[in-house]
Design a protein around this motif. Structure first.
Motif, PDB file in Angstrom:
ATOM      1  N   LYS A   1      12.924  10.101 -22.939  1.00  0.00           N
ATOM      2  CA  LYS A   1      11.597  10.148 -22.306  1.00  0.00           C
ATOM      3  C   LYS A   1      11.001   8.749 -22.193  1.00  0.00           C
ATOM      4  CE  LYS A   1       9.873  14.770 -23.253  1.00  0.00           C
ATOM      5  NZ  LYS A   1       8.811  15.551 -23.905  1.00  0.00           N
ATOM      6  N   LEU A   2      11.182   7.952 -23.245  1.00  0.00           N
ATOM      7  CA  LEU A   2      10.637   6.590 -23.217  1.00  0.00           C
ATOM      8  C   LEU A   2      11.320   5.740 -22.150  1.00  0.00           C
ATOM      9  CD1 LEU A   2      10.160   5.877 -27.024  1.00  0.00           C
ATOM     10  CD2 LEU A   2       8.394   6.310 -25.318  1.00  0.00           C
ATOM     11  N   ALA A   3      12.642   5.910 -21.989  1.00  0.00           N
ATOM     12  CA  ALA A   3      13.373   5.149 -20.970  1.00  0.00           C
ATOM     13  C   ALA A   3      12.926   5.574 -19.567  1.00  0.00           C
ATOM     14  CB  ALA A   3      14.871   5.344 -21.144  1.00  0.00           C
ATOM     15  N   ALA A   4      12.739   6.877 -19.370  1.00  0.00           N
ATOM     16  CA  ALA A   4      12.270   7.365 -18.065  1.00  0.00           C
ATOM     17  C   ALA A   4      10.861   6.861 -17.787  1.00  0.00           C
ATOM     18  CB  ALA A   4      12.312   8.889 -18.039  1.00  0.00           C
ATOM     19  N   ASN A   5      10.041   6.836 -18.819  1.00  0.00           N
ATOM     20  CA  ASN A   5       8.670   6.352 -18.668  1.00  0.00           C
ATOM     21  C   ASN A   5       8.646   4.861 -18.332  1.00  0.00           C
ATOM     22  OD1 ASN A   5       5.891   7.164 -18.784  1.00  0.00           O
ATOM     23  ND2 ASN A   5       5.699   5.851 -20.574  1.00  0.00           N
ATOM     24  N   LYS A   6       9.537   4.108 -18.953  1.00  0.00           N
ATOM     25  CA  LYS A   6       9.621   2.671 -18.664  1.00  0.00           C
ATOM     26  C   LYS A   6       9.999   2.460 -17.195  1.00  0.00           C
ATOM     27  CE  LYS A   6      11.570  -1.555 -20.541  1.00  0.00           C
ATOM     28  NZ  LYS A   6      12.297  -2.141 -21.668  1.00  0.00           N
ATOM     29  N   SER A   7      10.909   3.277 -16.698  1.00  0.00           N
ATOM     30  CA  SER A   7      11.311   3.195 -15.296  1.00  0.00           C
ATOM     31  C   SER A   7      10.136   3.525 -14.376  1.00  0.00           C
ATOM     32  CB  SER A   7      12.468   4.158 -15.044  1.00  0.00           C
ATOM     33  OG  SER A   7      12.806   4.164 -13.693  1.00  0.00           O
ATOM     34  N   ARG A   8       9.368   4.553 -14.718  1.00  0.00           N
ATOM     35  CA  ARG A   8       8.190   4.910 -13.916  1.00  0.00           C
ATOM     36  C   ARG A   8       7.170   3.769 -13.906  1.00  0.00           C
ATOM     37  NH1 ARG A   8       8.128   9.639 -17.167  1.00  0.00           N
ATOM     38  NH2 ARG A   8       9.584  11.112 -16.285  1.00  0.00           N
ATOM     39  N   ARG A   9       6.978   3.167 -15.065  1.00  0.00           N
ATOM     40  CA  ARG A   9       6.014   2.050 -15.138  1.00  0.00           C
ATOM     41  C   ARG A   9       6.464   0.878 -14.272  1.00  0.00           C
ATOM     42  NH1 ARG A   9       2.917   1.317 -20.850  1.00  0.00           N
ATOM     43  NH2 ARG A   9       1.492   3.020 -20.441  1.00  0.00           N
ATOM     44  N   LYS A  10       7.772   0.630 -14.235  1.00  0.00           N
ATOM     45  CA  LYS A  10       8.280  -0.443 -13.376  1.00  0.00           C
ATOM     46  C   LYS A  10       7.985  -0.141 -11.910  1.00  0.00           C
ATOM     47  CE  LYS A  10      12.014  -2.092 -16.348  1.00  0.00           C
ATOM     48  NZ  LYS A  10      13.480  -2.184 -16.508  1.00  0.00           N
ATOM     49  N   TRP A  11       8.158   1.114 -11.510  1.00  0.00           N
ATOM     50  CA  TRP A  11       7.885   1.508 -10.128  1.00  0.00           C
ATOM     51  C   TRP A  11       6.403   1.330  -9.789  1.00  0.00           C
ATOM     52  CZ3 TRP A  11      10.603   2.039  -5.957  1.00  0.00           C
ATOM     53  CH2 TRP A  11      11.956   2.305  -6.057  1.00  0.00           C
ATOM     54  N   VAL A  12       5.545   1.796 -10.673  1.00  0.00           N
ATOM     55  CA  VAL A  12       4.102   1.701 -10.412  1.00  0.00           C
ATOM     56  C   VAL A  12       3.672   0.228 -10.402  1.00  0.00           C
ATOM     57  CG1 VAL A  12       1.798   2.327 -11.227  1.00  0.00           C
ATOM     58  CG2 VAL A  12       3.638   4.008 -11.307  1.00  0.00           C
ATOM     59  N   CYS A  13       4.232  -0.560 -11.290  1.00  0.00           N
ATOM     60  CA  CYS A  13       3.935  -1.999 -11.309  1.00  0.00           C
ATOM     61  C   CYS A  13       4.362  -2.634  -9.987  1.00  0.00           C
ATOM     62  CB  CYS A  13       4.651  -2.655 -12.490  1.00  0.00           C
ATOM     63  SG  CYS A  13       4.357  -4.417 -12.652  1.00  0.00           S
ATOM     64  N   SER A  14       5.525  -2.263  -9.499  1.00  0.00           N
ATOM     65  CA  SER A  14       6.005  -2.781  -8.207  1.00  0.00           C
ATOM     66  C   SER A  14       5.078  -2.358  -7.068  1.00  0.00           C
ATOM     67  CB  SER A  14       7.423  -2.285  -7.925  1.00  0.00           C
ATOM     68  OG  SER A  14       8.304  -2.732  -8.913  1.00  0.00           O
ATOM     69  N   LEU A  15       4.617  -1.106  -7.105  1.00  0.00           N
ATOM     70  CA  LEU A  15       3.680  -0.647  -6.082  1.00  0.00           C
ATOM     71  C   LEU A  15       2.374  -1.433  -6.136  1.00  0.00           C
ATOM     72  CD1 LEU A  15       4.195   3.210  -6.347  1.00  0.00           C
ATOM     73  CD2 LEU A  15       4.802   1.756  -4.404  1.00  0.00           C
ATOM     74  N   PHE A  16       1.883  -1.674  -7.359  1.00  0.00           N
ATOM     75  CA  PHE A  16       0.640  -2.425  -7.532  1.00  0.00           C
ATOM     76  C   PHE A  16       0.765  -3.813  -6.906  1.00  0.00           C
ATOM     77  CE2 PHE A  16      -2.252  -5.280  -9.673  1.00  0.00           C
ATOM     78  CZ  PHE A  16      -3.417  -4.556  -9.793  1.00  0.00           C
ATOM     79  N   PHE A  17       1.788  -4.547  -7.303  1.00  0.00           N
ATOM     80  CA  PHE A  17       1.913  -5.916  -6.806  1.00  0.00           C
ATOM     81  C   PHE A  17       2.426  -5.972  -5.376  1.00  0.00           C
ATOM     82  CE2 PHE A  17       1.506  -6.568 -11.335  1.00  0.00           C
ATOM     83  CZ  PHE A  17       0.476  -7.483 -11.323  1.00  0.00           C
ATOM     84  N   GLY A  18       3.148  -4.938  -4.943  1.00  0.00           N
ATOM     85  CA  GLY A  18       3.559  -4.862  -3.545  1.00  0.00           C
ATOM     86  C   GLY A  18       2.385  -4.619  -2.617  1.00  0.00           C
ATOM     87  N   THR A  19       1.335  -4.015  -3.123  1.00  0.00           N
ATOM     88  CA  THR A  19       0.130  -3.743  -2.338  1.00  0.00           C
ATOM     89  C   THR A  19      -0.641  -5.027  -2.039  1.00  0.00           C
ATOM     90  OG1 THR A  19      -0.035  -1.553  -3.302  1.00  0.00           O
ATOM     91  CG2 THR A  19      -2.039  -2.430  -2.364  1.00  0.00           C
ATOM     92  N   ILE A  20      -0.453  -6.040  -2.860  1.00  0.00           N
ATOM     93  CA  ILE A  20      -1.209  -7.288  -2.681  1.00  0.00           C
ATOM     94  C   ILE A  20      -0.843  -7.984  -1.369  1.00  0.00           C
ATOM     95  CG2 ILE A  20      -1.609  -9.588  -3.650  1.00  0.00           C
ATOM     96  CD1 ILE A  20      -1.416  -8.283  -6.425  1.00  0.00           C
ATOM     97  N   VAL A  21       0.416  -7.902  -0.954  1.00  0.00           N
ATOM     98  CA  VAL A  21       0.850  -8.577   0.284  1.00  0.00           C
ATOM     99  C   VAL A  21       0.098  -8.031   1.506  1.00  0.00           C
ATOM    100  CG1 VAL A  21       2.815  -9.065   1.789  1.00  0.00           C
ATOM    101  CG2 VAL A  21       3.081  -9.200  -0.697  1.00  0.00           C
ATOM    102  N   PRO A  22       0.125  -6.706   1.764  1.00  0.00           N
ATOM    103  CA  PRO A  22      -0.656  -6.232   2.916  1.00  0.00           C
ATOM    104  C   PRO A  22      -2.168  -6.384   2.711  1.00  0.00           C
ATOM    105  CG  PRO A  22       0.368  -4.385   1.781  1.00  0.00           C
ATOM    106  CD  PRO A  22       0.908  -5.627   1.169  1.00  0.00           C
ATOM    107  N   LEU A  23      -2.613  -6.356   1.469  1.00  0.00           N
ATOM    108  CA  LEU A  23      -4.030  -6.564   1.178  1.00  0.00           C
ATOM    109  C   LEU A  23      -4.472  -7.931   1.682  1.00  0.00           C
ATOM    110  CD1 LEU A  23      -6.434  -5.299  -0.778  1.00  0.00           C
ATOM    111  CD2 LEU A  23      -5.721  -7.196  -2.193  1.00  0.00           C
ATOM    112  N   VAL A  24      -3.724  -8.953   1.343  1.00  0.00           N
ATOM    113  CA  VAL A  24      -4.044 -10.321   1.785  1.00  0.00           C
ATOM    114  C   VAL A  24      -3.928 -10.425   3.312  1.00  0.00           C
ATOM    115  CG1 VAL A  24      -3.275 -12.725   1.686  1.00  0.00           C
ATOM    116  CG2 VAL A  24      -3.447 -11.384  -0.415  1.00  0.00           C
ATOM    117  N   TYR A  25      -2.883  -9.812   3.866  1.00  0.00           N
ATOM    118  CA  TYR A  25      -2.678  -9.854   5.323  1.00  0.00           C
ATOM    119  C   TYR A  25      -3.891  -9.287   6.057  1.00  0.00           C
ATOM    120  CZ  TYR A  25      -0.921  -8.663   9.936  1.00  0.00           C
ATOM    121  OH  TYR A  25      -0.772  -8.527  11.289  1.00  0.00           O
ATOM    122  N   TYR A  26      -4.344  -8.086   5.654  1.00  0.00           N
ATOM    123  CA  TYR A  26      -5.472  -7.467   6.348  1.00  0.00           C
ATOM    124  C   TYR A  26      -6.787  -8.173   6.051  1.00  0.00           C
ATOM    125  CZ  TYR A  26      -2.548  -3.866   8.248  1.00  0.00           C
ATOM    126  OH  TYR A  26      -1.579  -3.214   8.958  1.00  0.00           O
TER     127      TYR A  26
END
Length: 135
Positions: A55-80
């Motif tokens: 469960k902890l390993a799966a949770n770590k993977s989910r956190r990596k995905w959400v972290c990527s989404l968070f910082f991936g959102t910054i690029v279009p945020l700056v663009y717009y």
């Protein structure tokens, strides 16, 4: 604490109220979120309250995905933001606002994943022993 304060600063002080304060708080929040998320991902598989490593390993993977989404959102945020402020493109501010709120959603998603780490923790509020003695 500082991260929470800066988040409140850019969420509750709108850009129409105080544009500079809003931007400073938002940029500070994003800069403080990077080490916070990386640290939480790094220590997330070392929970004292849950021994289920799968469960902890799966949770770590989910956190990596959400972290990527968070910082991936910054690029279009700056663009717009640039489209709105520099090029004055109609509708760019609305799209920018959606990405701005997406940061909050992804931050809440990231923090909500802590429930897996604290799953085995039981907390309760009980009367103090002094209350029992008075009865």
């Amino acid at each position: 604490f500082l991260r929470t304060f800066t988040c409140g600063g850019w969420v509750y002080v709108t850009s129409s109220d105080d544009h500079d304060m809003h931007d400073v708080m938002m940029i500070s929040y994003m800069l403080l979120t990077l080490p916070y998320m990386l640290m939480m991902i790094n220590v997330g598989d070392k929970s004292l309250f849950t021994q289920n490593l799968r469960k902890l390993a799966a949770n770590k993977s989910r956190r990596k995905w959400v972290c990527s989404l968070f910082f991936g959102t910054i690029v279009p945020l700056v663009y717009y933001f640039i489209q709105h402020k520099v090029h004055r493109v109609a509708g760019a501010y609305t799209t920018y606002a959606f990405f701005e709120w997406a940061l909050i959603v992804f931050d809440v998603m990231f923090d909500s994943l802590a429930m897996v780490e604290f799953q085995a923790l039981d907390m309760s509020i009980l009367p103090s022993k002094a209350e029992e003695l008075r009865s």
